[in-house]
Write a protein that holds these residues in place. Structure first.
Motif, mmCIF file in Angstrom:
data_model
loop_
_atom_site.group_PDB
_atom_site.id
_atom_site.type_symbol
_atom_site.label_atom_id
_atom_site.label_comp_id
_atom_site.label_asym_id
_atom_site.label_seq_id
_atom_site.Cartn_x
_atom_site.Cartn_y
_atom_site.Cartn_z
ATOM 1 N N LEU A 209 0.822 -1.213 0.000
ATOM 2 C CA LEU A 209 0.000 0.000 0.000
ATOM 3 C C LEU A 209 0.856 1.263 0.000
ATOM 4 O O LEU A 209 0.458 2.291 -0.545
ATOM 5 C CB LEU A 209 -0.928 0.004 1.226
ATOM 6 C CG LEU A 209 -2.185 -0.867 1.146
ATOM 7 C CD1 LEU A 209 -2.854 -0.955 2.506
ATOM 8 C CD2 LEU A 209 -3.164 -0.303 0.112
ATOM 9 N N ALA A 210 2.040 1.196 0.612
ATOM 10 C CA ALA A 210 2.918 2.368 0.650
ATOM 11 C C ALA A 210 3.398 2.751 -0.743
ATOM 12 O O ALA A 210 3.643 3.929 -1.022
ATOM 13 C CB ALA A 210 4.118 2.089 1.561
ATOM 14 N N ASN A 211 3.559 1.770 -1.622
ATOM 15 C CA ASN A 211 3.905 2.002 -3.034
ATOM 16 C C ASN A 211 5.178 2.841 -3.189
ATOM 17 O O ASN A 211 5.140 4.005 -3.596
ATOM 18 C CB ASN A 211 2.740 2.680 -3.769
ATOM 19 C CG ASN A 211 2.904 2.609 -5.277
ATOM 20 O OD1 ASN A 211 3.637 1.749 -5.788
ATOM 21 N ND2 ASN A 211 2.256 3.504 -5.992
ATOM 22 N N GLY A 212 6.313 2.230 -2.875
ATOM 23 C CA GLY A 212 7.588 2.911 -3.031
ATOM 24 C C GLY A 212 8.661 1.934 -3.457
ATOM 25 O O GLY A 212 8.386 0.754 -3.701
ATOM 26 N N GLY B 231 17.216 9.813 -2.878
ATOM 27 C CA GLY B 231 16.004 10.459 -2.386
ATOM 28 C C GLY B 231 14.955 9.446 -1.947
ATOM 29 O O GLY B 231 15.025 8.258 -2.294
ATOM 30 N N LEU B 232 13.981 9.923 -1.172
ATOM 31 C CA LEU B 232 12.909 9.057 -0.656
ATOM 32 C C LEU B 232 11.811 8.940 -1.698
ATOM 33 O O LEU B 232 11.283 9.944 -2.185
ATOM 34 C CB LEU B 232 12.348 9.649 0.636
ATOM 35 C CG LEU B 232 11.431 8.757 1.474
ATOM 36 C CD1 LEU B 232 12.206 7.586 2.063
ATOM 37 C CD2 LEU B 232 10.770 9.567 2.589
ATOM 38 N N ASN B 233 11.456 7.700 -2.037
ATOM 39 C CA ASN B 233 10.443 7.464 -3.064
ATOM 40 C C ASN B 233 9.344 6.560 -2.517
ATOM 41 O O ASN B 233 9.379 5.342 -2.667
ATOM 42 C CB ASN B 233 11.082 6.829 -4.304
ATOM 43 C CG ASN B 233 10.065 6.527 -5.393
ATOM 44 O OD1 ASN B 233 9.020 7.157 -5.481
ATOM 45 N ND2 ASN B 233 10.363 5.529 -6.213
ATOM 46 N N VAL B 234 8.383 7.164 -1.817
ATOM 47 C CA VAL B 234 7.235 6.438 -1.261
ATOM 48 C C VAL B 234 5.997 7.300 -1.458
ATOM 49 O O VAL B 234 5.933 8.428 -0.975
ATOM 50 C CB VAL B 234 7.415 6.136 0.248
ATOM 51 C CG1 VAL B 234 6.229 5.330 0.774
ATOM 52 C CG2 VAL B 234 8.709 5.385 0.501
ATOM 53 N N GLU B 235 4.999 6.769 -2.150
ATOM 54 C CA GLU B 235 3.800 7.550 -2.447
ATOM 55 C C GLU B 235 2.897 7.714 -1.222
ATOM 56 O O GLU B 235 2.273 8.768 -1.044
ATOM 57 C CB GLU B 235 3.009 6.894 -3.585
ATOM 58 C CG GLU B 235 3.667 7.030 -4.951
ATOM 59 C CD GLU B 235 2.785 6.496 -6.058
ATOM 60 O OE1 GLU B 235 1.585 6.217 -5.790
ATOM 61 O OE2 GLU B 235 3.275 6.345 -7.185
ATOM 62 N N ALA B 236 2.766 6.688 -0.412
ATOM 63 C CA ALA B 236 1.867 6.738 0.756
ATOM 64 C C ALA B 236 2.634 6.300 2.004
ATOM 65 O O ALA B 236 2.467 5.166 2.491
ATOM 66 C CB ALA B 236 0.650 5.846 0.521
ATOM 67 N N PRO B 237 3.494 7.165 2.538
ATOM 68 C CA PRO B 237 4.345 6.774 3.674
ATOM 69 C C PRO B 237 3.575 6.409 4.931
ATOM 70 O O PRO B 237 4.102 5.706 5.798
ATOM 71 C CB PRO B 237 5.223 8.006 3.899
ATOM 72 C CG PRO B 237 4.488 9.135 3.263
ATOM 73 C CD PRO B 237 3.749 8.538 2.109
ATOM 74 N N PHE B 238 2.324 6.871 5.055
ATOM 75 C CA PHE B 238 1.540 6.573 6.258
ATOM 76 C C PHE B 238 1.481 5.076 6.536
ATOM 77 O O PHE B 238 1.631 4.630 7.688
ATOM 78 C CB PHE B 238 0.117 7.129 6.122
ATOM 79 C CG PHE B 238 -0.843 6.593 7.157
ATOM 80 C CD1 PHE B 238 -0.844 7.083 8.453
ATOM 81 C CD2 PHE B 238 -1.733 5.570 6.839
ATOM 82 C CE1 PHE B 238 -1.711 6.579 9.404
ATOM 83 C CE2 PHE B 238 -2.613 5.064 7.785
ATOM 84 C CZ PHE B 238 -2.599 5.575 9.079
ATOM 85 N N TRP B 239 1.276 4.282 5.464
ATOM 86 C CA TRP B 239 1.088 2.840 5.655
ATOM 87 C C TRP B 239 2.355 2.171 6.174
ATOM 88 O O TRP B 239 2.292 1.306 7.049
ATOM 89 C CB TRP B 239 0.646 2.184 4.342
ATOM 90 C CG TRP B 239 -0.674 2.663 3.855
ATOM 91 C CD1 TRP B 239 -0.934 3.404 2.729
ATOM 92 C CD2 TRP B 239 -1.945 2.453 4.492
ATOM 93 N NE1 TRP B 239 -2.280 3.667 2.623
ATOM 94 C CE2 TRP B 239 -2.922 3.095 3.689
ATOM 95 C CE3 TRP B 239 -2.356 1.792 5.649
ATOM 96 C CZ2 TRP B 239 -4.274 3.086 4.031
ATOM 97 C CZ3 TRP B 239 -3.699 1.783 5.987
ATOM 98 C CH2 TRP B 239 -4.642 2.427 5.181
#
Length: 299
Positions: A31-34, A201-209
């Motif tokens: 779900l985090a998609n990174g 660099g940080l590559n995560v679309e939804a870091p909350f998950w």
């Protein structure tokens, strides 16, 4: 109930809760998609933060908090959990969820073999039969990975299974409380992921998950699973990792429509059937032992 049986029941309850929590790890990663290194960095840093905060609060309130890394055995267990974390995370991105969790379930076989070799806990014939069937099942799954090009991810999953089993057996042999050890073991994955993130660099679309995974799910799951060997045998602990084997592919199928191949499902079905049959046999044996003890102590 004797103290031994009470401890055994406590160990079963703790590891069951830990195994159930672990089933949502892979869905939260997806779900985090990174990319793998960004997710590894976020997951490890969140887990380490949660572990240190919990440990400090425990020490302040109760003064009996277990050590973060108990001695040389703790260092060995921490190193093995570090390997597990890196292998597992990389495998998520290089093989299917079903293949990953089915192969990680092979940790039961590894734990049984290592307990036999190093702890002299000789498995009984039904356990050996279940191990033989599981080896066949894993062969089917890995062959599917070879034919589909996912062999690298399958090898990573095997590495995770072996390191988990070794950590369980060392924990069992030491008799020490290893509850916090797998949580602080994320320091090494954190450093590896952090080095890559610093460059790319940080590559995560939804870091909350992934932060939720690191702050809550992983601390609960691994603290309880790492505490289990203090009360129950290594093979028993390894079996509770199998809840992820059954449930994680279902969650991923429901959320992402990721359908396993027919060969992977066949191998998984064989593996789960062998484990279920063996677990039922263990339950029957446990009941027989308790009944025998009750008769011996009857007035």
């Amino acid at each position: 109930m004797s103290a031994h049986h009470a401890d055994h029941s406590k160990g079963l309850l703790l590891t069951a809760i830990g195994g159930l929590a672990l089933t949502v790890d892979i869905p939260l990663i997806k779900l985090a998609n990174g990319d793998v290194w960004s997710i590894l960095f976020l997951r490890a840093s969140s887990t380490l933060l949660a572990a240190i905060v919990i440990w400090l609060v425990w020490r302040a309130v109760a003064r009996n908090a277990p050590p973060l890394v108990p001695g040389r055995a703790g260092l060995a267990v921490a190193a093995l959990y570090s390997i597990t974390s890196v292998c597992f995370m990389a495998a998520v991105f290089h093989t299917s969820t079903a293949n990953l969790v089915f192969i990680v379930a092979f940790s039961t076989v590894f734990a049984t073999a290592l307990s036999w070799i190093f702890l002299k806990e000789r498995p009984k014939p039904p356990t050996l039969a279940a191990m033989a069937v599981m080896i066949v099942a894993i062969g089917i799954i890995v062959q599917d990975g070879l034919s589909s090009g996912g062999w690298f991810g399958d090898l990573l999953a095997l590495g995770a299974a072996l390191s988990i089993a070794a950590a369980i057996v060392i924990s069992r042999a030491s008799g020490r409380d290893m509850g916090f050890t797998p949580l602080v073991a994320v320091v090494i994955p954190l450093l590896i992921g952090g080095a890559v993130v610093a460059q790319n660099g940080l590559n995560v679309e939804a870091p909350f998950w992934i932060v939720l995974d690191g702050l809550v799910i992983i601390p609960v799951a691994f603290f309880l699973l790492a505490t289990g060997p203090k009360y129950i045998s290594g093979p028993e602990v390894a079996m509770f990792y199998l809840l992820e084997t059954v449930l994680a592919p279902i969650w991923v199928w429901l959320i992402f429509s990721e359908t396993p191949t027919s060969q992977s499902l066949l191998g998984g079905l064989i593996l789960i059937s062998a484990l279920l049959a063996h677990s039922l046999w263990q339950l029957h044996q446990g009941r027989k032992r308790r009944a025998t003890l009750a008769l011996r102590h009857a007035p």
